[in-house]
Write an enzyme that holds these catalytic residues in place. Structure first.
Site, PDB file in Angstrom:
ATOM      1  N   PHE A 124       0.709  -1.139  -0.197  1.00 18.84           N
ATOM      2  CA  PHE A 124       0.128  -0.276  -0.035  1.00 18.84           C
ATOM      3  C   PHE A 124       1.007   1.407  -0.087  1.00 18.84           C
ATOM      4  O   PHE A 124       1.764   1.424   0.918  1.00 18.84           O
ATOM      5  CB  PHE A 124      -0.855   0.063   1.266  1.00 18.84           C
ATOM      6  CG  PHE A 124      -1.900   1.173   1.287  1.00 18.84           C
ATOM      7  CD1 PHE A 124      -3.005   1.033   0.417  1.00 18.84           C
ATOM      8  CD2 PHE A 124      -1.773   2.434   1.779  1.00 18.84           C
ATOM      9  CE1 PHE A 124      -4.042   2.083   0.468  1.00 18.84           C
ATOM     10  CE2 PHE A 124      -2.169   3.359   1.546  1.00 18.84           C
ATOM     11  CZ  PHE A 124      -3.760   3.382   0.963  1.00 18.84           C
ATOM     12  N   ASP A 210       9.410   2.392   1.525  1.00 23.21           N
ATOM     13  CA  ASP A 210       8.022   3.249   1.906  1.00 23.21           C
ATOM     14  C   ASP A 210       8.228   2.967   3.553  1.00 23.21           C
ATOM     15  O   ASP A 210       7.642   1.810   3.884  1.00 23.21           O
ATOM     16  CB  ASP A 210       6.978   2.745   1.254  1.00 23.21           C
ATOM     17  CG  ASP A 210       5.688   3.554   1.700  1.00 23.21           C
ATOM     18  OD1 ASP A 210       5.799   4.170   2.781  1.00 23.21           O
ATOM     19  OD2 ASP A 210       4.561   3.256   1.078  1.00 23.21           O
ATOM     20  N   LYS A 239       2.913   9.352   8.460  1.00 18.70           N
ATOM     21  CA  LYS A 239       2.357   9.216   9.907  1.00 18.70           C
ATOM     22  C   LYS A 239       2.729   9.395  11.308  1.00 18.70           C
ATOM     23  O   LYS A 239       2.423  10.454  11.787  1.00 18.70           O
ATOM     24  CB  LYS A 239       2.058   7.515   9.919  1.00 18.70           C
ATOM     25  CG  LYS A 239       1.082   6.858   8.795  1.00 18.70           C
ATOM     26  CD  LYS A 239       0.750   5.539   8.901  1.00 18.70           C
ATOM     27  CE  LYS A 239       0.190   4.819   7.899  1.00 18.70           C
ATOM     28  NZ  LYS A 239      -1.345   5.276   8.214  1.00 18.70           N
TER      29      LYS A 239
HETATM   30  C1  LIG Z   1       3.123   2.146   3.886  1.00 19.00           C
HETATM   31  C2  LIG Z   1       2.129   3.065   3.465  1.00 19.00           C
HETATM   32  N1  LIG Z   1       2.531   4.178   2.728  1.00 19.00           N
HETATM   33  C3  LIG Z   1       1.783   5.109   2.320  1.00 19.00           C
HETATM   34  C4  LIG Z   1       0.782   5.433   2.822  1.00 19.00           C
HETATM   35  C5  LIG Z   1      -0.363   6.568   2.572  1.00 19.00           C
HETATM   36  O1  LIG Z   1      -0.168   7.446   3.371  1.00 19.00           O
HETATM   37  P1  LIG Z   1      -1.274   8.727   3.722  1.00 19.00           P
HETATM   38  O2  LIG Z   1      -2.681   7.919   3.809  1.00 19.00           O
HETATM   39  O3  LIG Z   1      -0.951   9.702   4.600  1.00 19.00           O
HETATM   40  O4  LIG Z   1      -1.345   9.271   2.199  1.00 19.00           O
HETATM   41  C6  LIG Z   1       0.039   4.561   3.999  1.00 19.00           C
HETATM   42  C7  LIG Z   1      -1.087   4.775   4.659  1.00 19.00           C
HETATM   43  O5  LIG Z   1      -1.675   3.960   5.428  1.00 19.00           O
HETATM   44  C8  LIG Z   1       1.089   3.446   4.424  1.00 19.00           C
HETATM   45  O6  LIG Z   1       0.788   2.459   5.392  1.00 19.00           O
END
Ligand SMILES: Cc1ncc(COP(=O)(O)O)c(C=O)c1O
Length: 379
Positions: A124, A210, A239
């Site tokens: 994700f 990520d 986050k």
């Molecule tokens: C690993 C990862 N990358 C990117 C995101 C996207 O972040 P945002 O919701 O702040 O756009 C998330 C959100 O859960 C995530 O867990």
């Protein structure tokens, strides 16, 4: 209701938080073992963060990126130090935007024709069109086709598939989570990330990690990649960085970051003083409290307690990013029963619940959560 219909029905409305506790509109108290999806790593309303936000709000909220400010660059220094040094930071407002920056940077760095990004199934990376395309969940793609092109997916942990996908002529970067968060708290096999690093080195491809969910102490190291001893080229964060204040960051090795020149990328709010002040205070508390060590210790207690619960088949994850695979009950039912009893967790897959409490969670709070979970599992 004037909100868009993009979220499932919300069973509870919260109005206040303090540490690991939340209170709803009716005054009922909850123990928060989800932390706003791994966001409130210092707990709710942490006084140091709250004071920093209030003070900054009275001093300077925002100018714009045509001018300098002092707080963001300080946060960038701290992040760069924690990440090993030698890098540069772009501030965004969310995880998706941090990844969007990484993807654009990889395309600019790769040059004409070398633009593809390889990520993993079950990953994700966000909800913008490009980060959705990078997200390895085809069902989430379907309603929004056609997505931007240039994204390939391989199975997590399958080095042969990665080998086949990373064609150095067209692939600019591999983008992976050290542990897949939203995909189910899936930990890749030991050594796999190191093998991916080796492939990237051989083929002049960027390794972009990520760490939006895993970063900043959550897994028991400052960053998830430190469990595997690899050195990435690009790291994205969000986050936990503002402990609830929206802020994201994309770090890149200086030689990679140099691909951007003025005008290539930007955002109105990125790095503005208010969000940066929250991040500065959050990072200061994180360092003072040694949150990676706390996550390791508290995580071990939580894993031991979860593993011993009837109804739990296995536990996976690292530090305080954990999923408990259930033996028979649907995870939605267990999460719902826990919420009724005042414990906030979520159903990360149909058969597993996720726990991501504050990194400052106490032993008593862990024991309390385990006993509520026991009730939820047996009802
Ligand atoms: C690993 C990862 N990358 C990117 C995101 C996207 O972040 P945002 O919701 O702040 O756009 C998330 C959100 O859960 C995530 O867990």
């Amino acid at each position: 209701m004037t909100l868009m219909n993009n979220y499932p029905p919300q069973p509870v409305t919260f109005v206040r938080g303090e540490g690991s506790r939340l209170w709803d509109v009716d005054g009922k108290a909850y123990l928060d073992f989800l932390g706003g999806l791994a966001v409130t790593s210092l707990g709710h309303a942490h006084p140091a963060v709250a004071d920093a936000i209030a003070e900054q709000a009275r001093t300077l909220l925002h100018v714009c990126n045509l001018y300098g400010t002092t707080v963001g660059p300080e946060v960038a220094e701290t992040l760069d130090r924690l990440l090993g040094g030698g890098g540069r930071i772009f501030f965004a407002n969310s995880g998706a935007e941090a990844n969007e920056c990484a993807i654009k940077l990889a395309r600019k760095w790769g040059g004409p024709g070398k633009y593809a990004v390889v990520s993993t199934y079950g990953s994700f990376h966000g909800r913008t069109l490009a980060t959705l395309a990078a997200t390895g969940q085809p069902a989430k793609h379907e309603p929004f086709q056609p997505l931007p092109e240039g994204f390939r997916h391989v199975a997590l942990g399958d080095i042969d598939a990665m080998d086949a996908a990373v064609d150095s002529k067209v692939v600019a970067a591999v983008l992976v989570e050290p542990i897949q968060g939203e995909g189910g708290v899936n930990v890749p096999p030991k050594g796999w990330l190191g093998e991916v690093r080796r492939l990237c080195d051989e083929r002049d491809v960027l390794l972009m990690l990520d760490e939006v969910q895993t970063g900043l102490g959550r897994t028991g190291e400052w960053f998830g990649f430190q469990h595997e001893g690899v050195q990435p080229d690009v790291v994205t964060l969000a986050k936990a960085l503002g402990n609830g204040m929206p802020i994201g960051a994309c770090w890149a090795r200086a030689e990679v970051a140099d691909a951007f020149v003025p005008g290539d990328h930007g955002t109105t709010f990125g790095g503005q003083p208010l969000a940066a002040a929250a991040a500065r205070a959050t990072l200061a508390v994180m360092e003072a409290e040694d949150v990676p060590a706390r996550a390791t210790r508290a995580g071990a207690r939580l894993v031991e307690g979860l593993t011993a619960r009837p109804g739990v088949a296995s536990v996976r994850g690292r530090g305080l990013l954990l999923a408990a695979e259930l033996t028979d009950k649907p995870s939605k039912d267990v999460a719902g029963a826990a919420l009724d009893r005042g414990l906030v967790i979520n159903a990360v897959t149909p058969t597993a619940i996720r726990l991501a409490p504050s990194l400052l969670v106490t032993d008593d709070e862990i024991d309390e959560a385990l006993s509520v979970l026991q009730e939820a599992l047996s009802c």
